[in-house]
Design a protein around this motif. Structure first.
Motif, short mmCIF file in Angstrom:
data_model
loop_
_atom_site.label_atom_id
_atom_site.label_comp_id
_atom_site.label_asym_id
_atom_site.label_seq_id
_atom_site.Cartn_x
_atom_site.Cartn_y
_atom_site.Cartn_z
N LEU A 30 3.92 -5.13 -7.67
CA LEU A 30 3.56 -4.45 -8.92
C LEU A 30 2.13 -5.05 -9.24
O LEU A 30 1.67 -4.16 -10.09
CB LEU A 30 4.83 -4.77 -9.90
CG LEU A 30 6.07 -4.07 -9.60
CD1 LEU A 30 7.19 -4.41 -10.67
CD2 LEU A 30 5.87 -2.56 -9.58
N GLU A 31 1.71 -6.07 -8.95
CA GLU A 31 0.52 -6.61 -9.38
C GLU A 31 -0.54 -5.80 -9.19
O GLU A 31 -1.70 -5.65 -9.58
CB GLU A 31 0.61 -8.00 -8.75
CG GLU A 31 -0.93 -8.93 -9.12
CD GLU A 31 -1.04 -10.10 -8.43
OE1 GLU A 31 -2.16 -10.73 -8.62
OE2 GLU A 31 0.13 -10.65 -7.83
N TYR A 32 -0.50 -5.22 -7.94
CA TYR A 32 -1.64 -4.37 -7.45
C TYR A 32 -1.47 -2.63 -7.68
O TYR A 32 -2.01 -1.90 -6.98
CB TYR A 32 -1.76 -4.50 -5.72
CG TYR A 32 -2.13 -6.07 -5.65
CD1 TYR A 32 -3.55 -6.43 -5.74
CD2 TYR A 32 -1.24 -7.21 -5.02
CE1 TYR A 32 -3.94 -7.66 -5.64
CE2 TYR A 32 -1.59 -8.38 -4.92
CZ TYR A 32 -2.79 -8.68 -5.25
OH TYR A 32 -3.15 -9.97 -4.94
N ALA A 33 -0.13 -2.30 -8.26
CA ALA A 33 -0.02 -1.19 -8.60
C ALA A 33 -0.76 -0.41 -9.75
O ALA A 33 -1.33 -1.28 -10.72
CB ALA A 33 1.50 -0.77 -8.67
N GLY A 34 -0.49 0.88 -10.04
CA GLY A 34 -1.01 1.54 -11.21
C GLY A 34 0.08 2.43 -11.83
O GLY A 34 0.90 2.67 -11.22
N ASP A 35 -0.23 2.86 -13.07
CA ASP A 35 0.82 3.59 -13.91
C ASP A 35 1.28 4.78 -12.80
O ASP A 35 2.53 5.08 -12.69
CB ASP A 35 0.12 4.28 -15.12
CG ASP A 35 -0.34 3.17 -15.95
OD1 ASP A 35 0.17 2.14 -15.87
OD2 ASP A 35 -1.13 3.45 -17.02
N ALA A 36 0.45 5.58 -12.17
CA ALA A 36 0.90 6.83 -11.23
C ALA A 36 1.84 6.32 -10.56
O ALA A 36 2.92 6.98 -10.24
CB ALA A 36 -0.39 7.76 -10.98
N ARG A 37 1.23 5.39 -9.63
CA ARG A 37 2.10 4.96 -8.41
C ARG A 37 3.52 4.29 -8.78
O ARG A 37 4.39 4.54 -7.98
CB ARG A 37 1.41 3.87 -7.60
CG ARG A 37 1.76 3.81 -6.41
CD ARG A 37 0.69 3.43 -5.26
NE ARG A 37 -0.21 2.42 -5.68
CZ ARG A 37 -0.04 1.16 -5.55
NH1 ARG A 37 0.90 0.75 -4.53
NH2 ARG A 37 -1.10 0.37 -5.76
N VAL A 38 3.76 3.73 -10.09
CA VAL A 38 4.75 3.32 -10.47
C VAL A 38 6.07 4.26 -10.88
O VAL A 38 6.88 4.24 -10.82
CB VAL A 38 4.72 1.98 -11.69
CG1 VAL A 38 5.87 1.59 -12.18
CG2 VAL A 38 3.89 1.04 -10.99
N ARG A 39 5.09 5.41 -11.41
CA ARG A 39 5.93 6.71 -11.96
C ARG A 39 6.44 7.29 -10.72
O ARG A 39 7.70 7.49 -10.95
CB ARG A 39 4.97 7.32 -12.80
CG ARG A 39 5.61 8.91 -13.41
CD ARG A 39 6.65 8.49 -14.36
NE ARG A 39 7.93 8.21 -13.87
CZ ARG A 39 8.72 7.49 -14.72
NH1 ARG A 39 8.38 7.08 -15.95
NH2 ARG A 39 9.98 7.44 -14.43
N PHE A 40 5.79 7.44 -9.96
CA PHE A 40 6.40 8.10 -8.45
C PHE A 40 7.31 7.26 -7.84
O PHE A 40 8.43 7.66 -7.54
CB PHE A 40 5.12 8.28 -7.51
CG PHE A 40 5.48 9.20 -6.37
CD1 PHE A 40 5.27 10.26 -6.27
CD2 PHE A 40 6.14 8.62 -5.12
CE1 PHE A 40 5.65 11.27 -5.17
CE2 PHE A 40 6.48 9.34 -4.17
CZ PHE A 40 6.33 10.78 -4.02
#
Length: 489
Positions: free
Chosen positions: A51-61
């Motif tokens: 999660l440290e390297y993720a962004g809002d859109a990727r986490v939503r998906f």
């Protein structure tokens, strides 16, 4: 009981690790067809290291894909346990709590994934729990396609030929309900609970059903035009499966089987696609399959060179003297460079968490060659905003554009952003879809934007900015930069 640890394989069908766990669970009593060992317990760990390297859109998906997978398990009398924390601690604790015989997962090929898996193995060893990992995300494991000397390939052409000639495994079935554990999971966390926000981008629908819809639509039409039309962002000839392959909401064997069925249609007289002969349709299917080979090639490169995530693959005699210009980088990120096709791509990224592949090449070339900004800044931006981020493919693409990667474009091949826009978006349909300031402006004026005088641009009566750099000048500076790094006199 068998525990299957889901990672980037958020599907039930064509999942080799899950299928192996289900076979082991059900196989303890083949006569009854039940799972006396307790069945398969599906688990997903919300890993803060990821999660440290993720962004809002990727986490939503990701959350939407988990929701879809959880619904499948619930329809089959089970559930998906979603737990946040360190995978080594969580999986060893779950194995102890449920008296699990074995923990299984599908292999990851990045340095991060392999280090994490080693820690999980150590923790399970401490518990005395067996484990196994399965080859699933690609057809051919790293090390299975090599040069005659046994070395990994650094040139795609030879790798691709062998990849296409090798037999491809068939999809595997989803497990029967009788092989799954009878468990209840907690609700999924809200995106805010994970430290992210609802994305500004319109994120595409996740899950296996959505992936199959994409695949069916593509194999009914776009795949037969792919070779001719894939570089044109408004022609709809790409699969849009990248996010689903990255998160594993569909399996690579299922995708390839669908392309083989399309190939058979083309070979047997052609699909009903106007303007394309059966021979051209066959060529198009083969071209799409070669793109699947590129995906696998970059996975092999990453496996044998895990340092490429932060380092140039190609060695130069001297360090490349990238420019540090926060203002130009900010203009690139916002889609305010004054180069219409570049800005359209960057705004599509912000609007949809996606960008057409030809445009990805254009914007990457612009950042690294026109702005002479380190490819790592672009890679980080894409990783944050792309819903389909895949370490191997994104890194491979960025280093290709920057002329620092394996089998990269030569440093002296520098995209002209205006001619690229004129060639691949001649009517400026794509540009005006994402750059509203240019709607109503004729296409010729848009494609000549860099050549217009300040007075001529003012006469167009638009808020669209003037070019922030002169492409011709920056091209010469980029050539000098790479020649200096090469040690050329």
């Amino acid at each position: 009981m068998q525990i299957h640890w889901h990672r980037d394989d958020l599907r039930a069908a064509d999942n080799r690790g899950l299928a192996a766990a289900a076979d082991a669970a059900a196989g303890t009593d083949g006569a009854s067809g039940t799972a006396p060992s307790g069945g398969v317990l599906p688990v997903f760990v919300l890993d803060d290291g990821v999660l440290e390297y993720a962004g809002d859109a990727r986490v939503r998906f990701m959350l939407d894909a988990l929701d879809s997978l959880r619904a499948w398990y619930r329809d089959h009398g089970s559930d998906l346990l979603v737990v946040r924390g360190d995978p080594a601690s969580i999986l060893s604790a779950l194995a102890r709590e449920h008296d699990a015989d074995r923990v299984v997962w599908n292999k990851g090929y990045s340095g991060f994934a392999r280090d994490r898996d080693d820690r999980v193995r150590d923790a399970l060893d401490d518990e005395g729990v067996e484990y196994d990992s399965f080859h699933d995300a690609i057809f051919h494991e790293p090390g299975s396609i090599t040069t005659n000397a046994g070395d990994p390939y650094s040139v795609f052409t030879y790798f691709g030929r062998k990849w296409l000639d090798r037999p491809k495994a068939d999809p595997v079935d989803a497990p029967d309900a009788s092989a799954l554990a009878d468990v209840d999971g907690d609700p999924l966390p809200a995106i805010e609970e994970l430290g992210f926000a609802a994305p500004d981008a319109d994120v595409e629908t996740a899950g296996t059903d959505a992936a199959r819809d994409r695949l069916d639509t593509f194999c009914a039409d776009g795949i037969f035009r792919y070779d001719e039309d894939r570089d044109y962002p408004t022609r709809g000839a790409v699969s849009r499966l990248s996010a689903h392959l990255a998160w594993g909401t569909i399996g690579i064997r299922e995708v390839y089987a669908a392309t083989e069925a399309a190939m058979e249609r083309a070979e047997n007289g052609g699909a009903d696609v106007a303007g394309f002969t059966p021979e051209e349709q066959v060529d198009s299917v083969e071209e799409f399959q070669s793109q699947l080979a590129w995906r696998e090639f970059y996975t092999h490169v990453l496996y044998f060179n895990p340092e490429v995530v932060t380092e140039n693959y190609k060695e130069y005699e001297h360090d490349i003297e990238w420019r540090d210009d926060p203002e130009e980088l900010r203009a690139w990120k916002r889609g305010e460079t004054g180069y219409p096709i570049v800005d359209a791509g960057m705004r599509q990224l912000l609007d949809e968490a996606y960008m057409h592949n030809r445009v990805r090449m254009i914007v990457a070339s612009f950042l690294t060659k026109d702005l002479r900004i380190d490819w790592r800044a672009g890679y980080d931006h894409f990783r944050t905003h792309l819903v389909d981020h895949d370490t191997a493919n994104d890194n491979g693409g960025w280093q290709w554009a920057a002329s620092t990667g394996t089998d990269a474009q030569p440093y002296f091949r520098i995209f002209n952003p205006m001619s690229q826009g004129e060639r691949y978006d001649p009517d400026a349909e794509y540009i005006t879809q994402y750059v509203p300031e240019l709607r109503g402006v004729d296409a010729d004026t848009i494609h000549e934007w860099h050549e217009l005088s300040p007075v001529e641009r003012a006469q167009v009566d638009t808020d669209y900015p003037a070019p922030i750099v002169d492409h011709s000048e920056r091209r010469e500076e980029a050539l000098s930069m790479f020649e200096a790094a090469r040690g050329d006199d």
